[in-house]
Design an enzyme around this catalytic site. Structure first.
Site: not given
Length: 672
Positions: A126, A191, A219
């Site tokens: 990202e 987020c 992750s």
């Protein structure tokens, strides 16, 4: 046993959308389907997609047209999308809408002239994607300590965050940025779903006896959930599937919390919940814990084994070795490096070798040491270097009596004061934290005694450099050298293993009394060879440049007949020296001062007096300027009579013994 399940556990909107898009393409499209990187960090989902014909690629060049390439929720930079399209590939952009907003924001502010700063993991896809929207010019920082390492930024600053970034770290970074820089424009791009998931995990971990964090090993948001829960609950475990659930003593563990990262599908979460529910109803001869314990590895004191880092704090590193208890490495047993920074050097999930100090430290944990493993391996490296006379790098950690102690591959190395340099060193503390190249000169494995010498290598290098200098030296050749010492008569300069002398007169065109007026020890300067003697090993060097010769510039500035102003700087029996500018003096003969006969120049002039004079002679080669005050404005003593003026026939030429003094070169002393 009570299960406390986080409401926010599992797929977020962006991940769910990306997975849905790929599954639909896999079942409906006639074209080959690629995903640029794993669509999510979950092995089970990726394996299912592979069975449906979806291929995961790490490099855009791996995709072969005609095909469709799905951009995962992390997003990518514009150049990657453009490159795929140019190769005839259809791009399906499944970037998270929150990530797309960051792309748009960063691109806009970059075009407005802002310096972009991104808070997050620089290796995360990202972050790499976001950086692509400002031509990869962003500064990426992982914590508030990185702020101090940023260069001085004169531009306006725009700072954004990775969507899964930990809020506490974000707030600390913003506080530090505002203290150091002005004009910091911040955009909280964490987020909402991530924020909610982390907040909920923190609350649950404070009220349960055990926490299961479900998610992929790679992750990012799952690892952050694990860190948050581990802070509040020591019995926190990260698992990928129900098969990874650790042993649970249902007599002691009454309440279990369950949360999951954004890349964990619902069916995996349901399997874990189902298995935990079944566990509560088990009534077998051997408990789940006993069964699990029987499959564990055995450990013995003095054993070297492998383990994975599962967490750390300022004092300890926690290691999973597949044993019934976690291992603990005290921070002082992890590294001897005084600059060791856990935040930068430790990474959860990394596998390392550890030494078992005690199987039970008194609290049920295994006491470990990484330093002892490093020492065993390092001693092998040191032994090979000793046998082959190969240099090793030693980081100096402390000053002791008679020398310094350093660390080389985890082994303590002593360097005596006489072996740390080829010169006398008064204060050895200047070497602390430096990394030196040394040769091992003594090794006793039984006593673990290792002695090194930096001096031997320095002398070898200097000898090689000296030979190179003497083989190629010639008059006029220039070198970049370093000032090694200063004497009253000049400066010694190291030009690469050989010292040469720059005499006082060759340091400056101006008059100086000591070399320190021009250079200091340690300065790097450009010098040229004036002369050398290979047999006596002597080199004469020059530092002053011909282009800086004030007499050359004076020849362009001053012409015969010009009227100039100056200050009387010295009186001599035959006249007065007048300084026109620094380094340039002219002589006014006693006959050119007044319209009357003077007994001495001091009858009309005094040192420091400003006068106007006419240039009547200029000789660049002999550095001589003759001046006349009388032709501009004669200075007569008070009460002098005109008839006492000197007849022209009686004006004598300047005596020969004063010619040298008249030249008054920049640094020469005037002798009366």
């Amino acid at each position: 046993m009570e299960l406390v399940i986080a409401n926010s556990a599992g797929f977020c909107f962006g991940v769910n959308n990306a997975v849905k898009i790929v599954f639909e393409l896999a079942t409906k499209s006639d074209h080959k389907i690629y995903t640029l990187g794993p669509i999510i960090h979950n092995d089970q989902v990726v394996q299912k997609l592979t069975k449906h014909g979806v291929t995961t690629i790490d490099n855009p060049e791996e995709a072969v047209a005609p095909a469709k390439v799905v951009i995962r929720a992390h997003g990518v930079g514009p150049k990657i999308i453009e490159g795929l399209k140019n190769r005839g590939l259809e791009v399906v952009d499944a970037s998270c809408r929150y990530v797309e907003k960051i792309h748009s924001l960063v691109n806009k502010k970059y075009k407005e002239g802002y310096q972009i700063i991104i808070a997050g993991d620089k290796t995360h896809p990202e972050i790499i994607g976001i950086n692509g929207w400002c031509d990869n010019s962003a500064f990426i920082i992982e914590d508030e300590y990185n702020v101090d390492k940023l260069p001085d930024i004169k531009k306006k600053i725009c700072v954004v965050a990775q969507t899964t970034f930990i809020r506490e770290k974000w707030e600390k970074i913003i506080l530090r940025l505002n203290k150091r820089f002005e004009n910091v424009l911040k955009f909280d791009t964490i987020c909402n779903a991530t924020d909610k998931r982390q907040t909920e995990a923190e609350k649950i971990s404070k009220i349960v006896d055990m926490v299961l964090v479900i998610g992929g090993n790679n992750s990012s948001n799952t690892n952050k959930l694990y860190q948050i829960c581990k802070t509040n609950c020591d019995n926190t475990f990260k698992i990928q599937t129900a098969d990874d659930i650790p042993p649970v003593d249902i007599k002691k563990i009454k309440k279990i919390g369950i949360t999951a990262g954004a890349s964990t599908p619902d069916w995996v979460i349901k399997e874990v919940i189902h298995k935990m529910s079944e566990l509560d109803r088990q009534d077998m001869e051997m408990s789940f814990a006993d069964a699990f314990e029987s499959s564990l590895v055995t450990l013995t004191t003095g054993q070297i084994t492998k383990g994975k880092i599962i967490g750390y704090n300022n004092n300890e590193v926690f290691i999973d070795m597949g044993y019934k208890s976690d291992g603990i490495i005290p921070m002082q047993e992890f590294s001897d490096d005084p600059d060791f920074n856990p935040e930068k050097s430790l990474k959860v999930g990394d596998e390392i070798d550890v030494f078992v100090v005690r199987v039970n430290d008194g609290e049920g944990n295994v006491l470990l040491s990484k330093k002892r493993v490093d020492a065993v391996k390092g001693l092998e490296v040191i032994e090979r270097a000793y046998e082959n006379k190969q240099p090793v790098k030693v980081k100096i950690t402390e000053k002791v009596n008679g020398g310094v102690i350093g660390n080389a591959s985890g082994v303590r190395v002593f360097i005596p004061a006489s072996q740390i340099s080829d010169r006398f060193v008064k204060d050895l503390s200047e070497f602390v934290k430096q990394v030196l190249q040394v040769e091992i000169i003594e090794l006793n494995k039984q006593k673990r005694k290792v002695v090194g010498s930096a001096r031997i290598l320095i002398e070898k290098n200097k000898e090689a450099a000296s030979s190179l200098i003497w083989d190629s030296i010639e008059i006029g050749k220039t070198y970049k050298g370093q000032v090694k010492s200063l004497m009253d008569f000049g400066a010694f300069v190291d030009i690469g293993g050989v010292d040469g002398l720059v005499h006082l007169s060759e340091l400056s065109w101006n008059k100086i009394r000591h070399p320190s007026e021009v250079v200091k020890v340690g300065d790097e300067i450009i010098v040229s060879v004036l002369d050398f003697d290979k047999e006596k090993k002597r080199i004469s060097l020059g530092y002053k440049k011909q282009s800086d010769n004030p007499w050359i510039k004076a020849a362009e500035k001053y012409q015969v007949g010009n009227v100039v102003s100056g200050k009387v700087v010295r009186l001599v029996p035959f006249g007065a020296f007048v300084e026109l500018e620094e380094g340039i003096d002219g002589l006014v003969h006693i006959s050119q001062i007044s319209s009357v006969r003077l007994g001495k120049p001091g009858d009309a002039l005094k040192v420091g007096q400003q006068v106007d004079a006419k240039i009547i002679e200029f000789d660049t080669e002999s550095k001589k300027i003759s001046l006349s005050i009388k032709e501009v404005n004669p200075i007569d003593p008070e009460g002098a009579k005109k008839e006492e003026s000197i007849p022209a026939a009686e004006v004598e030429e300047l005596p020969n013994e004063h010619v040298e003094e008249m030249t008054n070169t920049i640094g020469e002393s005037i002798k009366e």
